[in-house]
Design an enzyme around this catalytic site. Structure first.
Site, PDB file in Angstrom:
ATOM      1  CB  SER A 178      40.344  53.763  41.544  1.00 31.58           C
ATOM      2  OG  SER A 178      39.012  53.584  41.115  1.00 31.58           O
ATOM      3  CE  LYS A 192      34.561  49.462  40.324  1.00 34.55           C
ATOM      4  NZ  LYS A 192      35.677  49.028  39.479  1.00 34.55           N
ATOM      5  CG  LEU A 250      34.442  51.351  35.002  1.00 34.75           C
ATOM      6  CD1 LEU A 250      34.380  52.264  33.800  1.00 34.75           C
ATOM      7  CD2 LEU A 250      35.184  52.050  36.128  1.00 34.75           C
ATOM      8  CB  CYS A 253      38.144  52.276  32.233  1.00 33.46           C
ATOM      9  SG  CYS A 253      37.639  50.613  32.693  1.00 33.46           S
ATOM     10  N   GLY A 280      49.327  44.267  38.492  1.00 32.12           N
ATOM     11  CA  GLY A 280      50.192  43.475  39.367  1.00 32.12           C
ATOM     12  C   GLY A 280      51.662  43.615  39.008  1.00 32.12           C
ATOM     13  N   GLY A 331      51.791  47.533  40.104  1.00 31.60           N
ATOM     14  CA  GLY A 331      52.593  46.422  40.619  1.00 31.60           C
ATOM     15  C   GLY A 331      53.292  46.656  41.937  1.00 31.60           C
TER      16      GLY A 331
HETATM   17  C1  LIG Z   1      39.649  44.646  40.009  1.00 34.40           C
HETATM   18  C2  LIG Z   1      40.149  46.000  39.568  1.00 34.40           C
HETATM   19  C3  LIG Z   1      39.226  47.044  39.414  1.00 34.40           C
HETATM   20  C4  LIG Z   1      39.673  48.317  39.008  1.00 34.40           C
HETATM   21  N1  LIG Z   1      38.757  49.333  38.892  1.00 34.40           N
HETATM   22  C5  LIG Z   1      39.194  50.591  38.574  1.00 34.40           C
HETATM   23  C6  LIG Z   1      38.283  51.690  38.534  1.00 34.40           C
HETATM   24  O1  LIG Z   1      37.096  51.580  38.813  1.00 34.40           O
HETATM   25  N2  LIG Z   1      38.770  52.913  38.166  1.00 34.40           N
HETATM   26  C7  LIG Z   1      40.105  53.102  37.868  1.00 34.40           C
HETATM   27  O2  LIG Z   1      40.509  54.223  37.567  1.00 34.40           O
HETATM   28  N3  LIG Z   1      40.989  52.071  37.937  1.00 34.40           N
HETATM   29  C8  LIG Z   1      40.575  50.829  38.266  1.00 34.40           C
HETATM   30  N4  LIG Z   1      41.473  49.794  38.344  1.00 34.40           N
HETATM   31  C9  LIG Z   1      42.900  50.024  38.014  1.00 34.40           C
HETATM   32  C10 LIG Z   1      43.755  50.161  39.279  1.00 34.40           C
HETATM   33  O3  LIG Z   1      43.362  51.293  40.033  1.00 34.40           O
HETATM   34  C11 LIG Z   1      45.256  50.290  38.892  1.00 34.40           C
HETATM   35  O4  LIG Z   1      45.405  51.378  37.986  1.00 34.40           O
HETATM   36  C12 LIG Z   1      45.817  49.041  38.220  1.00 34.40           C
HETATM   37  O5  LIG Z   1      45.299  47.871  38.820  1.00 34.40           O
HETATM   38  C13 LIG Z   1      47.353  48.992  38.245  1.00 34.40           C
HETATM   39  O6  LIG Z   1      47.850  48.962  39.555  1.00 34.40           O
HETATM   40  P1  LIG Z   1      48.275  47.589  40.318  1.00 34.40           P
HETATM   41  O7  LIG Z   1      49.223  46.858  39.417  1.00 34.40           O
HETATM   42  O8  LIG Z   1      48.874  48.029  41.611  1.00 34.40           O
HETATM   43  O9  LIG Z   1      47.012  46.829  40.509  1.00 34.40           O
HETATM   44  C14 LIG Z   1      41.048  48.524  38.747  1.00 34.40           C
HETATM   45  C15 LIG Z   1      41.962  47.468  38.906  1.00 34.40           C
HETATM   46  C16 LIG Z   1      41.534  46.227  39.326  1.00 34.40           C
HETATM   47  C17 LIG Z   1      42.549  45.116  39.510  1.00 34.40           C
END
Ligand SMILES: Cc1cc2nc3c(=O)[nH]c(=O)nc-3n(C[C@H](O)[C@H](O)[C@H](O)COP(=O)(O)O)c2cc1C
Length: 331
Positions: free
Chosen positions: A45, A69, A97, A154, A242, A269
Site C-alpha cells: 500500500s 493506496k 494518506l 499510519c 526500505g 525492506g
Molecule cells: C510513500 C509511501 C506511502 C505509503 N502509504 C501507505 C498507505 O497509504 N497505507 C499503508 O498502510 N501503508 C503505507 N505505506 C507503508 C508501506 O506500505 C510499507 O508498510 C512500508 O513502506 C514498509 O515497507 P518497505 O520497506 O518495503 O517500503 C507507505 C509507504 C510509503 C513509502
C-alpha cells in the site's frame, strides 16, 4: 559485508533450498486464510498507487496481488511538501494518506482493475471507528476486490492510524467493528512496528477476527537540514522504510509467528528473492514489496519471477517447506 554474516547468509539459503526434494511444476501459490494467491509477492500500500499507474510497466497478472493506496471516507489532500526524503539504506515519507476517497475509487478505479486477474486488496483508513465502518460498507457493495487491509498503524496523520494500533483494547475494538462490517471478504490488519509487545497486539487483532496480519508499517522517524535546523519533510516527521528496516521487521515477524497462528504478510525492506526467503523462514506466508518499487517500478514482478526461477532451479515443491524454517532450526 562482513564474512561471518555472508557465511550465515549462505547457510540460510542452503538450509532453505536443501529441503527441496521432489521435482515437478513450480507452484508458488499460497493460501492466506480463505484466499488463494498465485504467488506470495504483493505490492504494498502507498507504493503502488491504485495499481493502474503501474499497469504499463508491471504485468499485474504475474503478481500475487497488490494493496491499494489507503482509502478514506472522504478524499484526503495529504501532507504539505516535501513528502519524501532519501536516507541511508532507506527513505522517509510523509504523504499524509492522500487519496481520492473510497467512492471515487469504486466508481473510477475498480471498473478498470476488474479486467486484471490479480488479487486487489483495498487498504482502509479512518480517523475514527465510524470511518472504518463506512469505508468498508462502501467497498462491500462493490465487485472486484479480494479483501481488505486495515491500516491501524499510519505514523503520518495526527488522528487515527497509530493511535489505534498501539493499544490492545483499541486494536480489539477497531478490528471487531471492521470484522462485522466486512462480512463478504477477508480482513487483514496492518500493525505498527513501534509497539512494546507485538505479540500482544497480534493476539488482540487475531482474537477480534483478523484473517491475516501485515507486519509492518513504517517506523516513525525524522531528518533535518543541519544548516537550517529545518525538517526535511513538510509534515516535520515521517515514516522510515526500505532496506534499513528489514532486520527489525524480520524480528517482529518472528515474534508475531511465535505469538499467533494467524497468517502473516511480511513487509519491510524487501528488494530481492533472498529477502523474501528470509521472511518466509521466520514464518510469513507471503510478503509485500514497498519502497523497492520507487527505485525499480518492476520490483514486485522481478521478485516474483526470480522466486519462480530459484524454486525451479532447486527442483522445489511448494513454498510450505520454507515457511517457519528458522523457527524449526532455532527453537
Ligand atoms: C510513500 C509511501 C506511502 C505509503 N502509504 C501507505 C498507505 O497509504 N497505507 C499503508 O498502510 N501503508 C503505507 N505505506 C507503508 C508501506 O506500505 C510499507 O508498510 C512500508 O513502506 C514498509 O515497507 P518497505 O520497506 O518495503 O517500503 C507507505 C509507504 C510509503 C513509502
Amino acid at each position: 559485508m562482513n564474512l561471518a554474516i555472508l557465511h550465515c547468509y549462505g547457510c540460510l539459503r542452503v538450509i532453505l533450498l536443501r529441503e527441496v526434494t521432489s521435482a515437478g511444476a513450480v507452484d508458488l501459490s499460497v493460501t492466506i486464510g480463505a484466499l488463494r494467491l498465485r504467488n506470495p509477492i504483493l505490492a504494498a500500500s502507498g507504493t503502488f498507487g491504485y495499481g493502474l499507474e503501474f499497469a504499463h510497466l508491471v504485468d499485474l497478472n504475474r503478481l500475487g496481488g497488490f494493496v491499494t493506496k489507503g482509502l478514506s471516507r472522504e478524499p484526503i489532500e495529504g501532507a504539505p511538501p516535501p513528502r519524501l526524503y532519501p536516507t541511508p539504506s532507506g527513505m522517509l515519507n510523509a504523504v499524509g494518506l492522500q487519496n481520492v476517497g473510497v467512492r471515487a475509487f469504486v466508481s473510477e478505479k475498480l471498473p478498470v482493475l476488474r479486467k486484471f486477474d490479480t488479487a486487489v486488496i483495498a487498504n482502509v483508513f479512518g480517523y475514527a471507528l465510524e470511518d472504518y465502518i463506512e469505508v468498508i460498507r462502501v467497498l462491500e457493495d462493490a465487485e472486484g476486490l479480494a479483501g481488505y487491509e486495515l491500516n491501524i498503524s499510519c505514523p503520518n496523520v495526527k488522528r487515527g492510524g497509530m493511535q489505534f494500533g498501539n493499544d490492545p483494547c483499541l486494536v480489539s475494538e477497531v478490528v471487531g467493528v471492521a470484522r462485522k462490517a466486512a462480512a463478504k471478504r477477508p480482513l487483514w490488519v496492518k500493525l505498527s512496528p513501534l509497539v512494546a509487545d507485538i505479540g500482544l497486539i497480534a493476539r488482540a487483532a487475531s482474537e477480534a477476527g483478523a484473517d491475516a496480519l501485515t507486519i509492518a508499517n513504517t517506523y516513525p522517524a525524522m531528518a533535518l537540514n543541519s544548516r537550517t535546523g529545518k525538517s526535511r519533510l513538510g509534515n516535520l516527521t515521517g515514516g522510515l522504510s526500505g532496506p534499513a528496516i528489514k532486520p527489525i521487521t524480520l524480528k517482529l515477524v518472528w515474534e508475531t509467528r511465535k505469538a499467533v497462528k494467524t497468517p502473516i504478510l511480511g513487509l519491510g525492506g524487501i528488494e530481492t528473492v533472498e529477502d523474501v526467503l528470509e521472511y518466509l523462514a521466520v514464518g510469513a506466508s507471503a510478503v509485500q514489496v514497498g519502497t523497492a518499487s520507487f527505485t525499480d517500478p518492476r520490483a514486485s514482478q522481478r521478485i516474483a519471477e526470480g522466486l519462480e526461477k530459484v524454486v525451479s532451479e532447486a527442483k522445489m515443491f511448494t513454498l510450505n517447506e520454507i515457511r517457519g524454517k528458522f523457527l524449526v532450526e532455532n527453537s
